[in-house]
Design a protein around this motif. Structure first.
Motif, PDB file in Angstrom:
ATOM      1  N   PHE A  13       3.889   1.927 -11.706  1.00  0.00           N
ATOM      2  CA  PHE A  13       4.571   0.750 -11.168  1.00  0.00           C
ATOM      3  C   PHE A  13       3.640  -0.095 -10.300  1.00  0.00           C
ATOM      4  CE2 PHE A  13       7.832  -1.049  -8.098  1.00  0.00           C
ATOM      5  CZ  PHE A  13       8.377  -1.931  -9.009  1.00  0.00           C
ATOM      6  N   PHE A  14       2.709   0.538  -9.603  1.00  0.00           N
ATOM      7  CA  PHE A  14       1.823  -0.193  -8.693  1.00  0.00           C
ATOM      8  C   PHE A  14       0.540  -0.698  -9.354  1.00  0.00           C
ATOM      9  CE2 PHE A  14       4.534   1.490  -5.384  1.00  0.00           C
ATOM     10  CZ  PHE A  14       4.535   0.468  -4.460  1.00  0.00           C
ATOM     11  N   GLN A  15       0.538  -0.741 -10.671  1.00  0.00           N
ATOM     12  CA  GLN A  15      -0.621  -1.332 -11.346  1.00  0.00           C
ATOM     13  C   GLN A  15      -0.659  -2.841 -11.179  1.00  0.00           C
ATOM     14  OE1 GLN A  15      -0.588   0.067 -15.395  1.00  0.00           O
ATOM     15  NE2 GLN A  15      -1.230   2.139 -14.824  1.00  0.00           N
ATOM     16  N   ARG A  16       0.500  -3.408 -10.868  1.00  0.00           N
ATOM     17  CA  ARG A  16       0.538  -4.846 -10.540  1.00  0.00           C
ATOM     18  C   ARG A  16       1.664  -5.103  -9.550  1.00  0.00           C
ATOM     19  NH1 ARG A  16       4.422  -8.042 -12.699  1.00  0.00           N
ATOM     20  NH2 ARG A  16       5.710  -7.244 -14.417  1.00  0.00           N
ATOM     21  N   HIS A  48       5.104  -6.766  -8.210  1.00  0.00           N
ATOM     22  CA  HIS A  48       6.349  -7.052  -8.915  1.00  0.00           C
ATOM     23  C   HIS A  48       7.283  -7.985  -8.155  1.00  0.00           C
ATOM     24  CE1 HIS A  48       5.657  -4.285 -12.253  1.00  0.00           C
ATOM     25  NE2 HIS A  48       5.129  -3.457 -11.352  1.00  0.00           N
ATOM     26  N   THR A  49       6.777  -8.695  -7.166  1.00  0.00           N
ATOM     27  CA  THR A  49       7.595  -9.689  -6.460  1.00  0.00           C
ATOM     28  C   THR A  49       6.841 -11.006  -6.397  1.00  0.00           C
ATOM     29  OG1 THR A  49       6.712  -8.992  -4.314  1.00  0.00           O
ATOM     30  CG2 THR A  49       8.762  -7.959  -5.047  1.00  0.00           C
ATOM     31  N   ALA A  50       7.606 -12.093  -6.383  1.00  0.00           N
ATOM     32  CA  ALA A  50       7.010 -13.424  -6.287  1.00  0.00           C
ATOM     33  C   ALA A  50       7.060 -13.968  -4.867  1.00  0.00           C
ATOM     34  CB  ALA A  50       7.720 -14.391  -7.241  1.00  0.00           C
ATOM     35  N   LYS A  51       8.148 -13.657  -4.148  1.00  0.00           N
ATOM     36  CA  LYS A  51       8.330 -14.179  -2.791  1.00  0.00           C
ATOM     37  C   LYS A  51       8.262 -13.078  -1.745  1.00  0.00           C
ATOM     38  CE  LYS A  51      12.169 -15.738  -4.362  1.00  0.00           C
ATOM     39  NZ  LYS A  51      13.539 -16.287  -4.501  1.00  0.00           N
ATOM     40  N   ALA A  52       8.899 -11.973  -1.995  1.00  0.00           N
ATOM     41  CA  ALA A  52       8.913 -10.879  -1.027  1.00  0.00           C
ATOM     42  C   ALA A  52       7.545 -10.209  -0.953  1.00  0.00           C
ATOM     43  CB  ALA A  52       9.967  -9.852  -1.423  1.00  0.00           C
ATOM     44  N   LYS A  53       7.227  -9.664   0.208  1.00  0.00           N
ATOM     45  CA  LYS A  53       6.014  -8.860   0.337  1.00  0.00           C
ATOM     46  C   LYS A  53       6.263  -7.504  -0.322  1.00  0.00           C
ATOM     47  CE  LYS A  53       4.290 -11.125   4.502  1.00  0.00           C
ATOM     48  NZ  LYS A  53       3.871 -10.963   5.917  1.00  0.00           N
ATOM     49  N   PHE A  54       5.313  -7.092  -1.133  1.00  0.00           N
ATOM     50  CA  PHE A  54       5.438  -5.878  -1.930  1.00  0.00           C
ATOM     51  C   PHE A  54       4.714  -4.751  -1.202  1.00  0.00           C
ATOM     52  CE2 PHE A  54       4.350  -3.546  -6.023  1.00  0.00           C
ATOM     53  CZ  PHE A  54       5.646  -3.113  -6.249  1.00  0.00           C
ATOM     54  N   ALA A  55       5.462  -3.687  -0.872  1.00  0.00           N
ATOM     55  CA  ALA A  55       4.928  -2.632  -0.022  1.00  0.00           C
ATOM     56  C   ALA A  55       4.752  -1.323  -0.784  1.00  0.00           C
ATOM     57  CB  ALA A  55       5.853  -2.396   1.180  1.00  0.00           C
ATOM     58  N   ALA A  56       3.613  -0.674  -0.518  1.00  0.00           N
ATOM     59  CA  ALA A  56       3.340   0.675  -1.022  1.00  0.00           C
ATOM     60  C   ALA A  56       3.490   1.651   0.131  1.00  0.00           C
ATOM     61  CB  ALA A  56       1.939   0.751  -1.612  1.00  0.00           C
ATOM     62  N   ASP A  76     -10.087  10.839   1.675  1.00  0.00           N
ATOM     63  CA  ASP A  76      -8.714  11.287   1.470  1.00  0.00           C
ATOM     64  C   ASP A  76      -8.186  10.650   0.183  1.00  0.00           C
ATOM     65  OD1 ASP A  76      -5.847  11.446   1.519  1.00  0.00           O
ATOM     66  OD2 ASP A  76      -5.958  11.923   3.649  1.00  0.00           O
ATOM     67  N   PRO A  77      -7.934  11.444  -0.880  1.00  0.00           N
ATOM     68  CA  PRO A  77      -7.498  10.881  -2.166  1.00  0.00           C
ATOM     69  C   PRO A  77      -6.211  10.063  -2.057  1.00  0.00           C
ATOM     70  CG  PRO A  77      -8.102  13.188  -2.409  1.00  0.00           C
ATOM     71  CD  PRO A  77      -8.078  12.908  -0.938  1.00  0.00           C
ATOM     72  N   GLY A  78      -5.273  10.519  -1.228  1.00  0.00           N
ATOM     73  CA  GLY A  78      -4.030   9.787  -1.066  1.00  0.00           C
ATOM     74  C   GLY A  78      -4.249   8.411  -0.474  1.00  0.00           C
ATOM     75  N   MET A  79      -5.155   8.320   0.473  1.00  0.00           N
ATOM     76  CA  MET A  79      -5.480   7.028   1.079  1.00  0.00           C
ATOM     77  C   MET A  79      -6.106   6.093   0.062  1.00  0.00           C
ATOM     78  SD  MET A  79      -4.699   6.641   4.329  1.00  0.00           S
ATOM     79  CE  MET A  79      -5.880   5.384   4.774  1.00  0.00           C
ATOM     80  N   SER A  80      -6.969   6.624  -0.791  1.00  0.00           N
ATOM     81  CA  SER A  80      -7.640   5.792  -1.797  1.00  0.00           C
ATOM     82  C   SER A  80      -6.630   5.145  -2.731  1.00  0.00           C
ATOM     83  CB  SER A  80      -8.636   6.636  -2.599  1.00  0.00           C
ATOM     84  OG  SER A  80      -9.647   7.152  -1.765  1.00  0.00           O
ATOM     85  N   VAL A  81      -5.626   5.920  -3.167  1.00  0.00           N
ATOM     86  CA  VAL A  81      -4.602   5.380  -4.060  1.00  0.00           C
ATOM     87  C   VAL A  81      -3.820   4.272  -3.357  1.00  0.00           C
ATOM     88  CG1 VAL A  81      -2.493   5.915  -5.332  1.00  0.00           C
ATOM     89  CG2 VAL A  81      -4.396   7.519  -5.366  1.00  0.00           C
ATOM     90  N   LEU A  82      -3.464   4.476  -2.101  1.00  0.00           N
ATOM     91  CA  LEU A  82      -2.727   3.463  -1.342  1.00  0.00           C
ATOM     92  C   LEU A  82      -3.519   2.174  -1.194  1.00  0.00           C
ATOM     93  CD1 LEU A  82      -1.016   5.358   1.628  1.00  0.00           C
ATOM     94  CD2 LEU A  82       0.118   4.082  -0.181  1.00  0.00           C
ATOM     95  N   LEU A  83      -4.786   2.309  -0.829  1.00  0.00           N
ATOM     96  CA  LEU A  83      -5.618   1.141  -0.573  1.00  0.00           C
ATOM     97  C   LEU A  83      -5.875   0.344  -1.853  1.00  0.00           C
ATOM     98  CD1 LEU A  83      -8.156   2.791   1.896  1.00  0.00           C
ATOM     99  CD2 LEU A  83      -6.338   1.173   2.479  1.00  0.00           C
ATOM    100  N   GLN A  84      -5.852   1.021  -3.004  1.00  0.00           N
ATOM    101  CA  GLN A  84      -6.131   0.345  -4.270  1.00  0.00           C
ATOM    102  C   GLN A  84      -4.868  -0.152  -4.967  1.00  0.00           C
ATOM    103  OE1 GLN A  84      -8.433   3.164  -6.560  1.00  0.00           O
ATOM    104  NE2 GLN A  84      -9.943   3.396  -4.927  1.00  0.00           N
ATOM    105  N   ALA A  85      -3.712   0.205  -4.458  1.00  0.00           N
ATOM    106  CA  ALA A  85      -2.463  -0.214  -5.095  1.00  0.00           C
ATOM    107  C   ALA A  85      -2.294  -1.730  -5.034  1.00  0.00           C
ATOM    108  CB  ALA A  85      -1.277   0.463  -4.405  1.00  0.00           C
ATOM    109  N   SER A  86      -1.619  -2.285  -6.038  1.00  0.00           N
ATOM    110  CA  SER A  86      -1.385  -3.736  -6.081  1.00  0.00           C
ATOM    111  C   SER A  86      -0.204  -4.075  -5.177  1.00  0.00           C
ATOM    112  CB  SER A  86      -1.113  -4.182  -7.517  1.00  0.00           C
ATOM    113  OG  SER A  86      -2.232  -3.962  -8.334  1.00  0.00           O
ATOM    114  N   SER A  87      -0.477  -4.125  -3.898  1.00  0.00           N
ATOM    115  CA  SER A  87       0.580  -4.399  -2.919  1.00  0.00           C
ATOM    116  C   SER A  87       0.047  -5.320  -1.833  1.00  0.00           C
ATOM    117  CB  SER A  87       1.079  -3.094  -2.291  1.00  0.00           C
ATOM    118  OG  SER A  87       0.081  -2.519  -1.469  1.00  0.00           O
ATOM    119  N   ASP A  88       0.977  -5.979  -1.150  1.00  0.00           N
ATOM    120  CA  ASP A  88       0.628  -6.811   0.005  1.00  0.00           C
ATOM    121  C   ASP A  88       0.570  -5.979   1.272  1.00  0.00           C
ATOM    122  OD1 ASP A  88       0.978  -9.358  -1.519  1.00  0.00           O
ATOM    123  OD2 ASP A  88       3.068  -8.721  -1.541  1.00  0.00           O
ATOM    124  N   VAL A  89       1.349  -4.890   1.262  1.00  0.00           N
ATOM    125  CA  VAL A  89       1.611  -4.123   2.482  1.00  0.00           C
ATOM    126  C   VAL A  89       1.407  -2.640   2.199  1.00  0.00           C
ATOM    127  CG1 VAL A  89       3.372  -3.543   4.212  1.00  0.00           C
ATOM    128  CG2 VAL A  89       3.334  -5.840   3.204  1.00  0.00           C
TER     129      VAL A  89
END
Length: 557
Positions: A78-81, A83-91, A105-118
């Motif tokens: 789901f976080f490959q891109r 999915h919101t146009a107006k709302a801030k998208f949070a991981a 930290d592998p978990g941190m790497s995934v979070l930082l690379q996710a397609s999110s604003d937040v």
């Protein structure tokens, strides 16, 4: 790092309350796609998440939390891109592990690379949990909070820290709970969210603790995340807002683990329509959008394949319903007598469930909405009211099947042509081995129809008996065949109305066509195939009837 000032969040308020007053902004953070997925029996697919995210974005949520990338394949995909146009998208995810750098930290790497604003981190703020769950020192936990927030900011993300078990932690060790909030804010978190994770803190306690936290974090950078274990999540959230927080988290229809989360479908209308809050605050949701909140709530329940809560505040089918007696009489004279807000402001409608003159007035109003004119003294109206009551006692749900209700009404008033007549149908399911030795199930349906005096016999195989019946029914409808080419069934729901294998079954079908119009039909029977065929029939007849109405409007123009 020294604490930095928060953004000025005051704006002019455009609706209700007093004019020309500065209103403080309340930010709405929706966590349906993450917290809501922890509800027993709920498991969103990627397609579900996309549809729900679009609904939340269109409605006007400030933040949409999409899930926990890296925790499961669905959320990672789901976080490959965005999915919101107006709302801030949070991981959502954990702060870094103690003793490990953010880069390792592998978990941190995934979070930082996710397609999110937040990035929204969950951080321990109860000393007991730090020792029990993390197995580290209190100082190491503070360092994890600081480093994680810094990493998010350096990656260009807005950062939010959810202080887990904050209220229990504050009551056990207030100095340490405050230190966690201060560390997150000092490192640059936009929001420090105080979580009542166990859902047992009382509204008065929450207010007192929020006021204490404001000594280290400004209220305009504080949020509240309440669970509903004592059915007070909405009250707790409102108490926190009164005490100074300016972000509120929750879910659609209050879903969530255990007893659920704060219900945004209740919170948002309360903030917008009740003067005690509307005179002081604004949210990012328009009044036009608010008028769609009932549809949002019920559509979400449809996605979950569960019955809406009839007595849900604002959006339930009984939220503005009154039975016979002095209440109904007063309501018809002046709605304010038994309605705390006008139902149309939240997209709901008034229901006066009576069989006398007031009942007739209510039925007439419902029919008028559908362009059906009928006089109070029309005997067909009495017949329709009696028939609806009889059928609802049998299990039909016309509140959820608008097309079937309109067909029933028009049939009683003689306004529906008999396009065709079904003489008989038969459905067979065979389980067998194919030529390759693989076990397969085959469904076949036969439908005999009379059209313009001619008999049509259609046979079709489908993926299950309902699909086979649908294909057979629409395989050869003579001169109506082309009209149904764009008819598509988009949802099929089965509900058991009583127990046992002999139970009465209700089937709800949702259909749409190329015009984008959607309609719902219902069938009820002690045989699931028969109930399904009733709903299928209504869907086809409704489509043919609407085509003629549309053609009439075009001709008139």
């Amino acid at each position: 790092m020294a604490a930095r000032p928060c953004i000025n969040l005051t704006h002019k308020y455009g609706y209700g309350g007093k004019n020309n007053n500065e209103k403080e902004r309340i930010y709405i953070y929706d966590t349906t796609l993450r917290d809501g997925q922890q509800t027993p029996g709920i498991d969103f697919s990627v397609a579900d998440k996309k549809a729900i995210a679009a609904m939340l974005d269109d409605f006007g949520m400030d933040y949409v939390e999409g899930g926990y990338p890296g925790a499961n394949p669905t959320d990672t995909s789901f976080f490959q891109r965005k999915h919101t146009a107006k709302a801030k998208f949070a991981a959502f995810g954990m702060t870094k592990r103690p003793g490990v750098s953010t880069s390792n930290d592998p978990g941190m790497s995934v979070l930082l690379q996710a397609s999110s604003d937040v990035i929204t981190y969950v951080a321990k703020s109860w000393d007991y949990h730090v020792h029990l769950a993390l197995g580290c020192s209190l100082e190491d936990n503070l360092e994890s909070i600081t480093s994680s927030v810094t990493a998010a900011r350096m990656a260009g993300k807005e950062c939010i820290v959810d202080c887990e078990h904050f209220f229990d932690g504050f009551k056990a060790n207030p100095d340490y709970a405050l230190a966690c909030a201060k560390a997150a804010y000092g490192a640059g978190a936009r929001w420090v969210v105080l979580c009542d994770t166990n859902g047992g803190t009382q509204p008065g306690e929450v207010g007192d603790i929020v006021r204490a936290v404001k000594s280290v974090v400004p209220g305009e950078c504080l949020g509240i995340h309440a669970h509903n274990d004592t059915e007070q999540a909405v009250a707790v959230s409102l108490a926190a807002i009164d005490a100074g927080v300016r972000q509120v988290q929750g879910t659609l229809n209050g879903i969530g683990e255990r007893c659920g989360n704060a219900n945004l479908v209740t919170l948002i209308p309360t903030l917008m329509l009740k003067p005690v809050w509307a005179d002081r605050f604004e949210v990012g949701i328009s009044m036009d959008a608010l008028a769609g909140i009932t549809k949002l709530s019920r559509t979400f329940d449809d996605i979950l394949n569960r019955a809406p809560n009839d007595q849900a505040a604002f959006t339930g089918s009984s939220a503005f319903a009154t039975k016979a007696g002095i209440h109904a009489s007063a309501l018809l004279k002046e709605p304010k007598t038994y309605e705390h807000v006008p139902p149309e402001m939240v997209g709901n409608h008034r229901r006066v469930m009576v069989s006398d003159q007031g009942g007739k007035s209510n039925f007439i109003a419902e029919l008028n909405k559908r362009g059906i004119q009928v006089a109070k003294d029309d005997r067909h109206l009495d017949t329709l009211i009696a028939l609806v009551k009889e059928r609802e006692a049998e299990g039909y749900a016309y509140e959820s099947a608008d097309a079937s209700f309109e067909l029933l009404a028009r049939q009683q008033l003689g306004a529906v042509p008999q396009f065709f007549r079904v003489e008989a149908f038969r459905c067979m399911v065979e389980r067998r081995y194919d030529s390759n030795g693989c076990l397969k199930t085959v469904s076949e349906a036969i439908v005999k129809i009379i059209i313009d005096g001619e008999e049509h016999l259609s046979v079709a195989e489908g993926h299950g008996p309902v699909n086979a019946l649908d294909l057979a029914l629409r395989k050869d409808l003579g001169r109506y065949q082309e009209e149904l080419a764009d008819l598509e069934l988009v949802d099929f729901k089965v509900r058991i109305l009583n127990g046992g294998t002999e139970a009465i079954t209700r089937v709800l079908i949702e259909s749409h066509d190329a015009s984008g119009q959607r309609w719902r039909t219902v069938g009820v029977s002690d045989n699931i195939i028969d109930a399904s065929f009733q709903a299928l029939m209504d869907s086809v007849v409704y489509k043919l009837m609407k085509n003629r109405e549309l053609a009439g409007h075009i001709a008139a123009e």
